[in-house]
Design a protein around this motif. Sequence first.
Motif, short mmCIF file in Angstrom:
data_model
loop_
_atom_site.label_atom_id
_atom_site.label_comp_id
_atom_site.label_asym_id
_atom_site.label_seq_id
_atom_site.Cartn_x
_atom_site.Cartn_y
_atom_site.Cartn_z
N MET A 1 3.95 -32.11 -3.71
CA MET A 1 3.59 -32.82 -2.49
C MET A 1 3.99 -34.29 -2.59
O MET A 1 3.68 -34.94 -3.57
N ALA A 2 4.67 -34.76 -1.56
CA ALA A 2 5.11 -36.17 -1.58
C ALA A 2 3.90 -37.12 -1.47
O ALA A 2 2.86 -36.75 -0.93
N GLU A 3 4.09 -38.29 -2.03
CA GLU A 3 3.06 -39.34 -1.94
C GLU A 3 3.75 -40.67 -1.68
O GLU A 3 4.95 -40.80 -1.92
N PHE A 4 2.98 -41.64 -1.22
CA PHE A 4 3.51 -43.00 -1.15
C PHE A 4 2.96 -43.80 -2.31
O PHE A 4 1.75 -43.75 -2.59
N ILE A 5 3.85 -44.54 -2.98
CA ILE A 5 3.38 -45.51 -3.97
C ILE A 5 3.63 -46.88 -3.38
O ILE A 5 4.75 -47.19 -2.96
N ILE A 6 2.59 -47.66 -3.32
CA ILE A 6 2.67 -48.97 -2.65
C ILE A 6 2.19 -50.06 -3.60
O ILE A 6 1.12 -49.92 -4.21
N LYS A 7 3.00 -51.10 -3.72
CA LYS A 7 2.53 -52.28 -4.47
C LYS A 7 2.25 -53.37 -3.44
O LYS A 7 3.15 -53.78 -2.70
N GLY A 8 1.03 -53.81 -3.41
CA GLY A 8 0.59 -54.70 -2.32
C GLY A 8 0.77 -56.17 -2.62
O GLY A 8 1.28 -56.56 -3.67
N GLU A 17 11.64 -51.63 14.85
CA GLU A 17 11.80 -51.02 16.18
C GLU A 17 10.75 -49.94 16.41
O GLU A 17 10.46 -49.16 15.51
N VAL A 18 10.25 -49.91 17.61
CA VAL A 18 9.26 -48.91 17.97
C VAL A 18 9.98 -47.65 18.46
O VAL A 18 10.99 -47.74 19.15
N HIS A 19 9.47 -46.50 18.11
CA HIS A 19 10.07 -45.23 18.54
C HIS A 19 9.41 -44.73 19.83
O HIS A 19 8.46 -45.34 20.32
N GLU A 407 8.10 -45.33 5.58
CA GLU A 407 8.39 -46.15 4.39
C GLU A 407 9.70 -46.91 4.56
O GLU A 407 9.79 -48.09 4.21
N GLU A 408 10.71 -46.25 5.18
CA GLU A 408 12.00 -46.94 5.35
C GLU A 408 11.86 -48.11 6.31
O GLU A 408 12.47 -49.16 6.12
N ARG A 409 11.05 -47.92 7.33
CA ARG A 409 10.90 -49.00 8.31
C ARG A 409 10.15 -50.17 7.70
O ARG A 409 10.45 -51.33 7.97
N LEU A 410 9.17 -49.88 6.85
CA LEU A 410 8.41 -50.96 6.22
C LEU A 410 9.21 -51.65 5.12
O LEU A 410 9.07 -52.86 4.91
N GLN A 411 10.05 -50.86 4.43
CA GLN A 411 10.91 -51.48 3.40
C GLN A 411 11.77 -52.57 4.00
O GLN A 411 12.00 -53.60 3.40
N LYS A 412 12.24 -52.33 5.23
CA LYS A 412 13.09 -53.33 5.90
C LYS A 412 12.35 -54.64 6.13
O LYS A 412 12.96 -55.69 6.33
N LEU A 413 11.02 -54.58 6.16
CA LEU A 413 10.23 -55.81 6.32
C LEU A 413 9.91 -56.44 4.97
O LEU A 413 9.20 -57.44 4.88
N GLY A 414 10.38 -55.79 3.90
CA GLY A 414 10.12 -56.33 2.55
C GLY A 414 8.96 -55.67 1.84
O GLY A 414 8.54 -56.12 0.77
N ASP A 416 6.87 -53.13 -0.46
CA ASP A 416 7.15 -52.36 -1.67
C ASP A 416 6.46 -51.01 -1.53
O ASP A 416 5.31 -50.83 -1.92
N ILE A 417 7.15 -50.09 -0.89
CA ILE A 417 6.58 -48.75 -0.63
C ILE A 417 7.65 -47.71 -0.92
O ILE A 417 8.80 -47.88 -0.53
N GLU A 418 7.25 -46.68 -1.63
CA GLU A 418 8.22 -45.64 -1.99
C GLU A 418 7.60 -44.27 -1.75
O GLU A 418 6.41 -44.07 -1.98
N ARG A 419 8.45 -43.33 -1.34
CA ARG A 419 8.00 -41.94 -1.21
C ARG A 419 8.43 -41.22 -2.48
O ARG A 419 9.60 -41.26 -2.85
N VAL A 420 7.49 -40.63 -3.18
CA VAL A 420 7.87 -39.92 -4.41
C VAL A 420 7.42 -38.47 -4.34
O VAL A 420 6.43 -38.16 -3.65
#
Length: 420
Positions: A1-8, A17-19, A407-414, A416-420
């Motif tokens: 199961m995928a998870e997000f790892i986030i360093k705050g 952009e809004v979808h 995660e990709e959209r937030l990465q563009k804002l800088g 630190d979030i990854e899907r693992v």
Amino acid sequence: MAEFIIKGGKKLKGEIEVHGAKNAALKALASSLLFSGPITVKNLPWIEDVFRMKELLEELGVKVSKAGERGLKLDAKKLSGAGFRKEIAKSLRASVVLTGPLLAREKKVIFPHPGGDVIGKRPIDIFLEGFRAFGAKIRTSRDNYEASAEKLKGADFTFKMISVSATETLMMAAVLAKGRTILRNAALEPEIESLANFLNKNGARIRGAGTPTVEIAGQNSRLLRGGGTFEIIPDRIDAGSFLILGAALGARIKIKKCNPLHLAALIFLLESAGVKIKSGPDWLLVSRPRKLTSLDAKTREYPGFATDLQAPFTVLMTQARGQAMIFETVFEGRLNYIEELNRMGAKITPCDPHRILVHGPTPLRGRDIEAPDIRAGLAFIIAALVAKGESRIKNIYQIDRGYERIEERLQKLGADIERV
Ligand code: EPU
């Protein structure tokens, strides 16, 4: 199961952009059942709930094909007579909106209790009352509901409570019914108006959608002719979530392709808490203010403060000075995420099933947390981005149900979030 790892702890900056709106897209896809020819739905968000709705429609016999980058073509000319895929219907609240057009078109519909977020009881009594008012007979068994009617007859129906999906479902059923329908105490969400506008452009006669009284002149079982294109409106909850994120962590975040008018209540709240927001016709600009002040908030049906933004707003209030009373009036089980926030260092006291008191500001610490539903899941992402240290967010299918590749959209804002 995928998870997000986030360093705050990082400030966020840039453009996002809004979808297209999830809760408009699901109903747009369902509306294909009212047509004898193909329709095209554009600006769709590629999220799990949209994929599930597509699978449900295919099971019913609708031919679905890709139409451009964010579009689907749906042809419901012939239905297969098959029933609902139970496992899917049970995972998706919006599956219930299919029942209106199906009952009107097929004379009978058998469906299980719809699932979705676990945010309260979420009964379907109002849908059943509406179908009865249109002359349908309802039978309930342990596993299913069965609604049947030789022909639906337009009715003067008053919603005892304001319900978004019931308004949309009965509005669609009324389009194919015989005679005139008046729906009173209807929900006012912009997604409802956009659905009615699309149907009207393609032969339906609906007046007043987006106001409490909606009048529909029925087609007497004649299906609408296809050919039309439904352009999904921007997701106000997507945009509102980013606005709150920007208020918590932003060093100038520009939110593009949104409709600020749909977010008036949230913008007013944030500005009252000290957040500076600039806006244009389809964008918003937000930064974290030097001083964030606590503020009480009460969720309401549109145009009030949206219940879908309540959990993210609570996270913001953990960073504000003072005490904020958050009052959830729409659902009875939508505050179940506060224990996890408290484990991260928040000081939130439950008052009763509908109200919590947030004491701020409190530093948050990274933790392992599980997303309980779409919106609380997004709130946990914001909390993890605010927190010191690393967080792991599990059960992220819930987040993927409503937010496309967040995660990709937030990465563009800088971030630190990854899907693992
Ligand atoms: N209700 C009843 N009986 C019914 C129908 C509703 O008692 O037959 C109650 C509900 O239990 C709730 C209240 O009426 O307490 C309002 O519910 P509503 O029917 O308006 O909600 P919904 O149509 O099921 C939609 C969105 C939700 C959003 C709410 C409120 C869709 C697919 N879902 O739900 O979105 O929170 O309106 O704005 O349109 C989300 O996107 O994460 C989400 C949960």
